[in-house]
Write a protein that holds these residues in place. Structure first.
Motif, PDB file in Angstrom:
ATOM      1  N   THR A 151      -3.913   4.658   5.830  1.00 15.18           N
ATOM      2  CA  THR A 151      -4.849   3.584   5.506  1.00 15.18           C
ATOM      3  C   THR A 151      -5.657   3.260   6.745  1.00 15.18           C
ATOM      4  O   THR A 151      -5.089   3.088   7.832  1.00 15.18           O
ATOM      5  CB  THR A 151      -4.095   2.341   5.030  1.00 15.18           C
ATOM      6  OG1 THR A 151      -3.352   2.686   3.845  1.00 15.18           O
ATOM      7  CG2 THR A 151      -5.062   1.216   4.696  1.00 15.18           C
ATOM      8  N   LEU A 187       0.838  -1.191   0.000  1.00 13.55           N
ATOM      9  CA  LEU A 187       0.000   0.000   0.000  1.00 13.55           C
ATOM     10  C   LEU A 187       0.870   1.237   0.000  1.00 13.55           C
ATOM     11  O   LEU A 187       1.905   1.291   0.670  1.00 13.55           O
ATOM     12  CB  LEU A 187      -0.909  -0.002   1.228  1.00 13.55           C
ATOM     13  CG  LEU A 187      -1.960  -1.121   1.296  1.00 13.55           C
ATOM     14  CD1 LEU A 187      -2.718  -1.023   2.609  1.00 13.55           C
ATOM     15  CD2 LEU A 187      -2.916  -1.006   0.126  1.00 13.55           C
ATOM     16  N   GLU A 188       0.424   2.205  -0.760  1.00 15.55           N
ATOM     17  CA  GLU A 188       1.115   3.490  -0.776  1.00 15.55           C
ATOM     18  C   GLU A 188       0.427   4.403   0.238  1.00 15.55           C
ATOM     19  O   GLU A 188      -0.711   4.817   0.049  1.00 15.55           O
ATOM     20  CB  GLU A 188       1.073   4.111  -2.168  1.00 15.55           C
ATOM     21  CG  GLU A 188       1.834   3.297  -3.213  1.00 15.55           C
ATOM     22  CD  GLU A 188       1.826   3.982  -4.565  1.00 15.55           C
ATOM     23  OE1 GLU A 188       1.204   5.061  -4.665  1.00 15.55           O
ATOM     24  OE2 GLU A 188       2.428   3.438  -5.515  1.00 15.55           O
ATOM     25  N   THR A 189       1.103   4.664   1.329  1.00 18.95           N
ATOM     26  CA  THR A 189       0.522   5.466   2.408  1.00 18.95           C
ATOM     27  C   THR A 189       1.478   6.599   2.747  1.00 18.95           C
ATOM     28  O   THR A 189       2.658   6.579   2.394  1.00 18.95           O
ATOM     29  CB  THR A 189       0.282   4.618   3.650  1.00 18.95           C
ATOM     30  OG1 THR A 189       1.519   4.099   4.100  1.00 18.95           O
ATOM     31  CG2 THR A 189      -0.677   3.474   3.351  1.00 18.95           C
ATOM     32  N   SER A 190       0.935   7.568   3.444  1.00 15.76           N
ATOM     33  CA  SER A 190       1.725   8.719   3.905  1.00 15.76           C
ATOM     34  C   SER A 190       0.991   9.322   5.089  1.00 15.76           C
ATOM     35  O   SER A 190      -0.171   8.982   5.359  1.00 15.76           O
ATOM     36  CB  SER A 190       1.887   9.741   2.778  1.00 15.76           C
ATOM     37  OG  SER A 190       0.623  10.324   2.438  1.00 15.76           O
TER      38      SER A 190
END
Length: 401
Positions: free
Chosen positions: A11, A3-6
């Motif tokens: 998420t 998953l691309e999270t920041s």
């Protein structure tokens, strides 16, 4: 996919748990082996924990009561089982468990077959070779003991060892000796005792029990740990008929914990008796040697040369005197014979001497060169001759022949 999270686009928890549940669901149904603990039946559902027999890890298992009942009465705490289950991840609680569809107890025959395969594997690697086994020290300074807490095995080893040698010292490591925690605790205790500089022998002891109870002492990890230990290890597991794999890899195998104490610690009474026997043997050998030397010395002193040294000198003096007298007699006889011979020779010489003839009134005619005139024909006229008498001589000239 990751998953691309920041921090700006995190998420949600539900999404993460849904993804985890999806990944776990991909495992499908699997067969899992372990040991049952914390068995609990509530209503139509059975809950228990399935622990790994070696590592200190476990997983929760749920199954319908009918599945547990179909497995028979062998499904109890401590039983080894094989479970056909499906991994489940409960998203609402964020917990993992196995849903069992079938439970099969691991029978004694199957356990024995597994142990035999493991035994053959380790034997092929040389783990059981007699060449790698080390002898026990005669009197170890400190003995390491791995056993259950307040167990009969601990009492047997300590009491019998101190009865045989009261000054013996022990470093005791109490561990679990059955169940899922036993292997890990025993290996940790073995490493601690093996690293202790004053521990010279390590005893691993446990009383008797069933095959399942003694399974930790046939574990491959424990067997390899004992094989790698620098300190000699004594195995004292169960009774005479019990032979876990630990017995094959240990440097010395004892049939019981009491036998381990006898093989590790010498008996002070036996050693004192042995010392007494050796001392008596030494005394007898020394006394015999001294007696033989005294007899030899007595025999030497009884010989005439040593018993009366002056008598030997006198005997030799008598011999010298005898030889001297003999030499004197021989010399006197020789001188007498020489004197007699000289007298005889002198008498013959006097008898044959011309002087004796002159004494009787004869004269000797000689030429000037003192040659004797033997016949008148040898003289010529006018020859000068010397006429020798007993008291002198005269010169004469021949007038006629």
């Amino acid at each position: 996919m990751a998953l691309e999270t920041s921090p700006e686009q995190p998420t949600p928890v539900r999404t993460v748990l849904q993804l985890v549940g999806g990944w776990i669901a991909k495992l499908g149904r699997i067969w899992v082996e372990g040991q049952i603990t914390e068995l609990n039946r509530r209503g139509g559902t059975v809950y228990f924990t399935l622990r790994d027999p070696v590592a200190n890890v476990s997983v929760r298992v749920t199954c319908p009561r009918a599945v547990c009942d179909n497995a028979g009465p062998a499904v109890i705490d401590g039983a080894r089982v094989v479970v056909h289950a499906k991994p489940d991840f409960y998203i609402n609680r964020g917990s993992f468990a196995l849903s069992a569809f079938e439970i099969r107890p691991v029978g004694v025959g199957e356990l024995l077959a597994r142990l035999e395969r493991l035994k053959q594997l380790l034997a092929a690697e040389g783990v059981f070779n007699a060449e790698r086994k080390r002898p026990l020290p005669f009197l170890p300074g400190t003995i390491g003991l791995i056993c259950g807490r307040d167990s009969a095995a601990e009492r047997d080893v300590l009491e019998n060892s101190r009865r045989r040698w009261p000054a013996v010292r022990f470093t005791v490591e109490n561990t679990a000796v059955q169940g899922s925690y036993a292997v890990g605790e025993i290996i940790d205790a073995l490493h601690r005792l093996d690293a202790a500089p004053d521990v010279e022998v390590i005893i691993i002891a446990r009383g008797g029990g069933s095959l399942e109870d003694l399974l930790p002492f046939s574990d491959e990890a424990l067997v390899r740990a004992v094989a790698a230990a620098r300190t000699p290890v004594v195995s004292a597991i169960g009774h005479e008929q019990d032979t876990p794999l630990l017995d094959y890899v240990a440097d010395v195998r004892a049939s019981t914990p009491t036998d381990a104490a006898k093989k590790t610690v010498p008996d002070v009474r036996e050693q004192l008796a042995l010392i007494g026997q050796l001392r008596d043997r030494g005394r007898r050998c020394l006394s015999g040697r001294v007696e033989r030397e005294i007899q030899w010395l007595t025999g030497m002193r009884s010989r005439p040369a040593l018993a009366d040294p002056a008598r030997e000198i006198e005997r030799q003096a008598e011999g010298v005197a005898t030889l001297r007298d003999r030499s004197r007699r021989c010399l006197a006889a020789a001188l007498d014979r020489a004197g007699d011979g000289l007298s005889h020779t002198r008498a013959r010489l006097v008898a044959l001497s011309p002087a004796a003839t002159l004494e009787r009134g004869y004269a000797i005619a000689q030429r000037p060169d003192e040659s004797v005139v033997r016949a008148a024909a040898d003289v010529r006229k006018d020859d000068e001759l010397l006429v020798r008498f007993k008291d002198g001589r005269i010169t004469v000239r021949v007038d006629a022949v």
